[in-house]
Scaffold this active site. Structure first.
Site, PDB file in Angstrom:
ATOM      1  N   THR A  92       7.773 -19.310 -16.336  1.00 22.25           N
ATOM      2  CA  THR A  92       8.103 -18.344 -17.400  1.00 22.25           C
ATOM      3  C   THR A  92       7.630 -16.961 -16.979  1.00 22.25           C
ATOM      4  OG1 THR A  92       7.944 -20.078 -19.039  1.00 22.25           O
ATOM      5  CG2 THR A  92       7.760 -17.802 -19.854  1.00 22.25           C
ATOM      6  N   CYS A 109     -10.311  -7.471  -0.240  1.00 20.83           N
ATOM      7  CA  CYS A 109     -10.053  -8.899  -0.200  1.00 20.83           C
ATOM      8  C   CYS A 109     -11.038  -9.609   0.715  1.00 20.83           C
ATOM      9  CB  CYS A 109      -8.634  -9.152   0.288  1.00 20.83           C
ATOM     10  SG  CYS A 109      -7.475  -7.968  -0.371  1.00 20.83           S
ATOM     11  N   GLN A 167       0.810  -1.225   0.000  1.00 24.60           N
ATOM     12  CA  GLN A 167       0.000   0.000   0.000  1.00 24.60           C
ATOM     13  C   GLN A 167       0.841   1.272   0.000  1.00 24.60           C
ATOM     14  OE1 GLN A 167      -3.248   0.372  -0.400  1.00 24.60           O
ATOM     15  NE2 GLN A 167      -3.768  -1.803  -0.375  1.00 24.60           N
TER      16      GLN A 167
HETATM   17  N1  PLP Z   1      -0.713  -6.872   0.998  1.00 28.00           N
HETATM   18  C1  PLP Z   1      -1.497  -5.800   1.127  1.00 28.00           C
HETATM   19  C2  PLP Z   1      -1.246  -4.832   2.246  1.00 28.00           C
HETATM   20  C3  PLP Z   1      -2.548  -5.587   0.237  1.00 28.00           C
HETATM   21  O1  PLP Z   1      -3.332  -4.521   0.378  1.00 28.00           O
HETATM   22  C4  PLP Z   1      -2.757  -6.536  -0.801  1.00 28.00           C
HETATM   23  C5  PLP Z   1      -3.889  -6.398  -1.737  1.00 28.00           C
HETATM   24  O2  PLP Z   1      -4.971  -5.997  -1.388  1.00 28.00           O
HETATM   25  C6  PLP Z   1      -1.887  -7.628  -0.909  1.00 28.00           C
HETATM   26  C7  PLP Z   1      -0.871  -7.769   0.016  1.00 28.00           C
HETATM   27  C8  PLP Z   1      -2.033  -8.641  -1.994  1.00 28.00           C
HETATM   28  O3  PLP Z   1      -1.517  -8.144  -3.211  1.00 28.00           O
HETATM   29  P1  PLP Z   1      -1.945  -8.784  -4.614  1.00 28.00           P
HETATM   30  O4  PLP Z   1      -3.337  -8.328  -4.873  1.00 28.00           O
HETATM   31  O5  PLP Z   1      -0.958  -8.217  -5.600  1.00 28.00           O
HETATM   32  O6  PLP Z   1      -1.808 -10.251  -4.489  1.00 28.00           O
END
Ligand code: PLP
Length: 387
Positions: free
Chosen positions: A237, A325, A179
């Site tokens: 790859t 997420c 972030q």
């Molecule tokens: N770490 C943090 C603090 C995040 O906000 C996120 C995504 O929301 C991730 C890891 C995961 O990243 P990615 O979406 O590239 O897998």
């Protein structure tokens, strides 16, 4: 209808210059970087140029950059790869209760492999106490992982202070800078970290690519096994077009970082003040000062964040509850619970994260549409005492 995108912590649009850099690698320049003939060598050159761009933006050496499929894989590699490679030295890891699931889940997995993990608490604003790290260290601690800034509440952790404690103890420090890259200074030597995760799609680059920075002489073993790409650290790859886009996005971010933050910070403050002044029974989540320049996270008592988001969407505004997420998960955010927020209060949270295209008019539009939405939802809420 006019659309206002205020969920840049979830993902960002690809910058036009990034798209332009990527296009040839989605077309005529399709070679495999491992091939020895012209097409392969051309692809290899592009991957290595991107590695230099990423290294330069982090103040690192290109040999310290390992491309991954994004932040999640970088975090998995940092945690699992470092823990396994240093198993003989110790079996203890320290992290925090507010990490992203991309760190917490590998920690839970490592616990099943026999590692011990300490999950440090945070204060009411989401800050980790560096002294807490010192106290938690044991002779068998091999890794400390503390995120640079939280994806939900935007609280920025005192990484430099934690780093001096880890250095003194001779323990590796990883930070998830997903972030903060593009928003704050993520120069690895200034932060004093040994491992650092970055994801391209949070900084106007493409999805599905990112990197793990690994300081020279840090012992990490690969977790994706196969053809031995990325100097045996990450088989598979290379995502050439994605990596080229990531490199371009990092170069742009390093150049525009200050300007981007100076643009969003006053918009953030206008939003926070406008919301807190005009809507009763509302609190800011996270630290008022030590927070990402683009992050607004507020909780409205007596109502559900999901309902607020849906109503905002009807008005053309894209925002989120807690973190993207976990938006399909009905459990209260582990981050807000760690701050000591009651579960029913945590459910009433809304996150608005600003970006380079947002304007004062966008902010004022949100400030106009939000109060009647909150009032309408509270009018229907059996919990609301103001009926
Ligand atoms: N770490 C943090 C603090 C995040 O906000 C996120 C995504 O929301 C991730 C890891 C995961 O990243 P990615 O979406 O590239 O897998």
């Amino acid at each position: 209808m006019r659309r206002i995108y205020m969920d840049h912590a979830a993902t960002t649009p690809i910058h036009p210059e990034v798209t332009e850099a990527m296009l040839p690698y989605l077309g005529e320049r399709f070679g495999n970087p491992s091939s020895v003939y012209t097409e392969g060598r051309e692809a290899r050159k592009a991957v290595e140029a991107a590695r230099s761009q990423v290294a330069e933006a982090l103040g690192a050496d290109p040999t310290e950059i390992y491309f991954t499929s994004g932040g999640t894989e970088a975090d998995n590699l940092a945690l699992i790869g470092t823990a396994r490679a240093n198993r003989k030295r110790g079996d203890h890891i320290i992290t925090t209760a507010v990490e992203h699931h991309a760190v917490l889940e590998p920690c839970h997995y490592l616990e099943k492999e026999g590692f011990r993990v300490t999950y440090l608490p945070v204060d009411g604003a989401g800050l980790v106490d560096p002294e807490g790290v010192r106290v938690a260290l044991t002779p068998s601690t091999v890794l400390v992982s503390v995120m640079h800034a939280n994806n939900e509440i935007g609280t920025v952790q005192p990484i430099e202070e934690i780093s001096s404690i880890c250095r003194e103890a001779g323990v590796y420090l990883h930070t998830d800078a997903v972030q903060t890259a593009g928003a704050l200074d993520v120069e690895v030597n200034r932060l004093g970290v040994d491992l650092l995760s970055v994801s391209a799609h949070k900084l106007y680059g493409p999805k599905g690519t990112g990197c793990l920075y690994v300081r020279k002489r840090t012992k990490v073993q690969g977790i994706l096994l196969g053809g031995g790409q990325e100097r045996r650290m990450r088989s598979g790859t290379e995502n050439v077009a994605g990596i080229v886009g990531f490199g371009a996005a990092m170069e742009l971010a390093a150049r525009e970082c200050r300007e981007r933050s100076d643009h969003v910070r006053p918009l953030r403050d206008r939003l926070i003040e406008g919301i807190l002044e005009n809507i009763p029974h509302t609190e800011l989540n996270g630290h008022r000062q030590r927070r990402l320049p683009n992050n607004v996270n507020v909780r409205f008592s007596y109502i559900e964040g999901e309902a607020i988001c849906l109503r905002l969407d009807f008005q053309g505004i894209a925002a989120s509850t807690g973190s993207a997420c976990s938006s399909e998960n009905l459990e209260a955010s582990h981050v807000l619970l760690a701050l000591g927020v009651a579960p029913e209060e945590a459910h009433g949270s809304l996150r608005l994260t600003l970006g380079r295209d947002n304007t004062t008019e966008d902010v004022d539009y949100v400030l106009e549409k939000l109060p009647p939405i909150i009032e309408g939802l509270r009018a229907m809420s059996p919990l609301y005492p103001g009926h």
